[in-house]
Design an enzyme around this catalytic site. Structure first.
Site, PDB file in Angstrom:
ATOM      1  N   ILE A  18     -22.004   7.980  55.895  1.00  0.00           N
ATOM      2  CA  ILE A  18     -21.912   6.672  56.540  1.00  0.00           C
ATOM      3  C   ILE A  18     -20.460   6.249  56.664  1.00  0.00           C
ATOM      4  CG2 ILE A  18     -22.439   4.213  56.308  1.00  0.00           C
ATOM      5  CD1 ILE A  18     -25.046   4.962  54.960  1.00  0.00           C
ATOM      6  N   GLY A  19     -19.697   6.418  55.579  1.00  0.00           N
ATOM      7  CA  GLY A  19     -18.295   6.015  55.617  1.00  0.00           C
ATOM      8  C   GLY A  19     -17.620   6.304  54.294  1.00  0.00           C
ATOM      9  N   GLY A  21     -14.568   4.537  51.546  1.00  0.00           N
ATOM     10  CA  GLY A  21     -13.691   3.426  51.207  1.00  0.00           C
ATOM     11  C   GLY A  21     -13.011   3.668  49.893  1.00  0.00           C
ATOM     12  N   MET A  23     -13.690   2.535  47.111  1.00  0.00           N
ATOM     13  CA  MET A  23     -14.612   2.639  45.989  1.00  0.00           C
ATOM     14  C   MET A  23     -15.499   3.870  46.080  1.00  0.00           C
ATOM     15  SD  MET A  23     -13.969   0.195  43.925  1.00  0.00           S
ATOM     16  CE  MET A  23     -15.420   0.172  42.905  1.00  0.00           C
ATOM     17  N   LYS A  41     -23.647   5.446  47.208  1.00  0.00           N
ATOM     18  CA  LYS A  41     -22.197   5.398  47.062  1.00  0.00           C
ATOM     19  C   LYS A  41     -21.816   6.344  45.936  1.00  0.00           C
ATOM     20  CE  LYS A  41     -19.773   1.769  47.749  1.00  0.00           C
ATOM     21  NZ  LYS A  41     -19.127   0.444  47.687  1.00  0.00           N
ATOM     22  N   ASP A 134     -13.998  -8.995  46.419  1.00  0.00           N
ATOM     23  CA  ASP A 134     -13.486  -8.252  47.581  1.00  0.00           C
ATOM     24  C   ASP A 134     -14.263  -8.675  48.825  1.00  0.00           C
ATOM     25  OD1 ASP A 134     -11.812  -6.511  48.931  1.00  0.00           O
ATOM     26  OD2 ASP A 134     -13.140  -4.791  48.660  1.00  0.00           O
TER      27      ASP A 134
END
Length: 778
Positions: A18-19, A21, A23, A41, A134
């Site tokens: 998905i992506g 970052g 984290m 994640k 955040d």
């Protein structure tokens, strides 16, 4: 560890990336156990380097998993695989707020709606002692349903209980980061975050203010060409604002450099946002010289061209964003079909109310204009504060139902559209959905994918069950004791004929609740298990029913005093139907009981905007006003209710109750007497008995006690009513006995105990404090 399509992470099958970052990497995956898509994640290896880090991660995941709110991305679990740690989260299809903002400035109405959902999510997190730290547009999803989902509580920090005023928050335990470490995105950091200082809930408020300013104004209030310059601007510069004047003052306070000057809570922010004037077009420009005359001239040219095209284009939208369905006329030639025609009006109103881009007036206010002798349309538009109305007729002949509907621009008294809809009675729900969709298309309202899907997938209904349901609603809308009994009978008939019909269970729960409140045909204790079972069954059958979730929320409010649970259910109802005035009204009452007065007033205003002619809404709103010491405003609300319906017993009761809260006991007696004379439930006599006793008229107080024994259900005076009278007589110990008995017998009046001045003399009593603990007030 890098995952590829088809690989496994524990029991999860990876479907694709998905992506990525700061984290960690995020993947779309399938949970084979529940056959659902999830987001995973995968956290960086250094976060799992030692046991202390893993323990902090587990604490963080537990905190995030506790956040169960419709506008927060749900964390399902934390897992470990081959030395890697991963979080399993709800998979959300849609776009980020950042992606939406890249497309241009967001209209103020939309920005406020999104901000309302963000604030509700932050309220939930802060109430559970969790900061986001955040908050930024890239961490906020706009779902396919058109609603907010706040993502990535990966930087979340556990706090102690949030302060009631402007006191700093106490942090409970070490977390993922060490003290003094700066985490977050510089563009959206608070000044205290930039400095690496301890944070509290007002830091999230600053970030939220930056996001709202950027949404509504189309310009970031602090962003510069470099990170260092941006952080310096956050610390020193006033914000650049291109928003309306009515919003600018709120934003400036949210983004105050000194956190003590910000709002005390996100709830206070939400209350202020509810008062923003969306028609205020005066823009506050503080761009420090960035706006140039050519840009202004171009903007004027564009606006002028747009206005010209709007005036000269035959296909221009009507600018309709608020609507009311006037009572449909019965053209069946049979007066006995009135309940069915009224039901069609109600169901069309309910269908339109689920459209998030429309403000839809509740049926109660629209019913004031029943019959042929209606005032002129512009007068109706002014009374209901709407742009348009729907009127029409219903014909029911055998198994066929036909609705002739007209859409009218009520401001100009101009017919815009007229159409006929006809279906078999088994397809009456599809008929209503077809009509609602046609109206939405005509006024150029964009439906979300969920709204489009719902209007295309109406179930077939058993005509007899639906007929019984509509009869139940007809009597429920006229809630005398006799009519509530009839409503219960008809709803029970509907669920017997069709055990899978969710609306009938929701109606049944509401009827049980109201009957248990009055205790004229059913005791609260008898109503309690039936109301709960019906509400839970309605949700089991249709989890997307706003009415079902509102029914369960109201049950939790009056019977279980489950404040967090009731709020969760109300917010779920709002996400499904933002125009549900009853839910906003009852939620406002729940907030008042808890002492959250600004939020209570805000919900009351929302309810009043959706149902402006309802006498019950000002009555419920005045309870929070009186609790907070605003006695003049409370009395004004009670008198407003009396003006709206002079025959309604609750209005003079409310005035008398407000007088009692203000300490004007003698003034309360004549209005309570008036209320009692209007076929009122027994509880009105109990409040009158209290007023007599507290004013020193003990003889009349005891006379009211005797009268209660004559008028109460089965001759048994309810414990709460006895407690009131004995409090007036000054017999505190006896009053406490009856309050304890009232709690044990499931009285729906127990929510008054925390803030009602009637009970002030008991607040130092250990038995009273024990009751407050049982009610989850302390």
């Amino acid at each position: 560890m890098h995952l590829t399509m088809g690989s496994r992470l524990g029991r999860y099958e990876i479907l694709g990336p998905i992506g990525k970052g700061g984290m960690g990497e995020i993947y779309r995956a399938r949970d084979p156990r529940l056959n659902r898509q999830v987001a995973i994640k995968l956290l960086p290896p250094e976060m799992a380097a030692d046991e202390a880090s893993r323990e902090r991660l587990r604490h963080e995941a537990m905190a995030a998993a506790a956040l169960d709110h419709p506008y927060i991305c749900k964390v399902f679990e934390i897992g470990e695989h081959d030395g890697s740690i991963f979080l399993v989260m709800e998979y959300i299809a849609g776009v980020t707020l950042h992606q939406r903002m890249c497309a241009g400035k967001i209209p103020l109405n939309d920005a406020l709606r999104v901000s309302g959902e963000i604030s509700e999510a932050l309220e939930e997190a802060h109430a559970r002692g969790i900061l986001h730290r955040d908050l930024k547009p890239a961490n906020i999803m706009l779902t396919e349903h058109g609603h907010v989902k706040i993502m990535d509580f990966g930087l979340a920090k556990r706090m102690g209980s949030l302060p009631a005023q402007d006191q700093p928050t106490v942090e409970m335990r070490p977390q993922l980061t060490e003290p003094g470490t700066i985490l977050g995105t510089p563009d959206y950091m608070s000044p205290e975050q930039v400095r690496g200082l301890p944070l509290d809930a007002r830091s999230d408020q600053f970030s939220f203010g930056v996001i709202l300013a950027e949404m509504a104004g189309g310009v970031h209030p602090f962003r510069k060409s470099s990170t260092v310059e941006t952080m310096s601007s956050v610390l020193r510069d006033p914000p650049t604002l291109g928003t309306s004047k009515s919003l600018a003052g709120i934003l400036q306070r949210m983004m105050a450099k000194d956190s003590a000057q910000r709002y005390p809570s996100i709830g206070a922010v939400r209350a202020e946002l509810g008062r923003v004037d969306v028609d205020d077009q005066e823009v506050v420009a503080t761009a420090r010289g960035r706006w140039k005359w050519p840009a202004i001239a171009a903007a004027v040219l564009v606006v002028g061209l747009g206005a010209y095209l709007a005036m000269h284009s035959g296909g221009a939208p009507h600018g309709i964003r608020s609507i009311a369905v006037l009572p449909l006329d019965n053209y069946s030639g049979d007066p006995k079909q009135e309940y069915f025609v009224e039901g069609m009006t109600d169901e069309l109103t309910a269908d339109l109310a689920t459209i998030s881009q429309l403000r839809v007036i509740s049926r109660g206010s629209a019913m004031q204009f029943k019959g042929k002798s209606r005032p002129p349309m512009p007068q109706i538009a002014k009374a209901l504060n709407v742009d348009a109305v729907v009127e029409g007729s219903v014909v029911r002949e055998g198994e066929r139902v036909r609705i002739n509907a007209q859409l009218i621009d009520a401001r100009a008294d101009k017919y815009l559209w007229s159409k006929k809809f006809e279906r078999d009675s088994r397809d009456v729900l599809a008929l209503q959905d077809e009509l609602a969709s046609a109206i939405a298309r005509e006024i150029d309202v964009q439906l979300t994918p969920t709204e489009q899907s719902r209007f295309k997938t109406a179930p077939v209904v058993d005509p007899q069950a639906y007929d019984a349901y509509l009869r139940g609603r007809f009597f429920f809308n006229r809630p005398s004791d006799e009519n509530l009994k009839k409503a219960i009978d008809h709803f029970e008939e509907a669920v017997k004929l069709n055990p899978a019909f969710a609306p009938a269970y929701s109606g049944l729960s509401d009827a049980y609740l109201w009957a248990g409140y009055n205790e004229g045909v059913l005791t609260a204790a008898d109503a309690k298990p039936k109301a709960k079972a019906a509400a839970e069954k309605a949700i089991e059958l249709d989890d997307n029913s706003a009415e079902a979730h509102a029914s369960l929320a109201t049950f939790k409010l009056f019977y279980e005093f489950d404040w967090a649970g009731c709020e969760r259910e109300f917010r779920r109802a709002f996400s499904l139907n933002p125009n549900y005035a009853f839910a906003h009204d009852q939620f406002g009452l729940a907030l008042a009981f808890q002492g959250r007065y600004d939020e209570s007033l805000s919900e009351g205003k929302r309810a009043a905007a959706l149902d402006p002619l309802s006498p019950q809404i000002p009555i419920d709103s005045m309870i929070g006003l009186a609790f907070s010491g605003k006695h003049r405003a409370a009395l004004d609300a009670a008198k407003r209710a009396a003006e709206l319906d002079p025959t309604y017993f609750f209005a003079p009761w409310a005035e008398g109750w407000a007088d009692i809260q203000a300490g004007n006991i003698t003034a309360s007696i004549p209005v309570l007497q008036k209320s009692k004379s209007m076929e009122a439930p027994a509880f009105v006599g109990a409040w009158l008995g209290y007023a007599y006793g507290a004013s020193g008229d003990l003889a009349h107080a005891r006379a009211e006690l005797a009268d209660l024994r004559r008028t109460s259900l089965n001759g048994r005076v309810l414990p709460f009513n006895l407690a009131l009278v004995y409090l007036g007589l000054g017999e505190r110990a006896r009053a406490l006995d009856y309050l304890e008995e009232a709690y044990d017998s499931s009285s729906q009046w127990m929510g008054w105990l925390k803030n009602d001045q009637v009970f002030a003399t008991l607040r130092s009593e250990p038995r009273y404090l024990a009751l407050l603990r049982k009610l989850r007030f302390i």
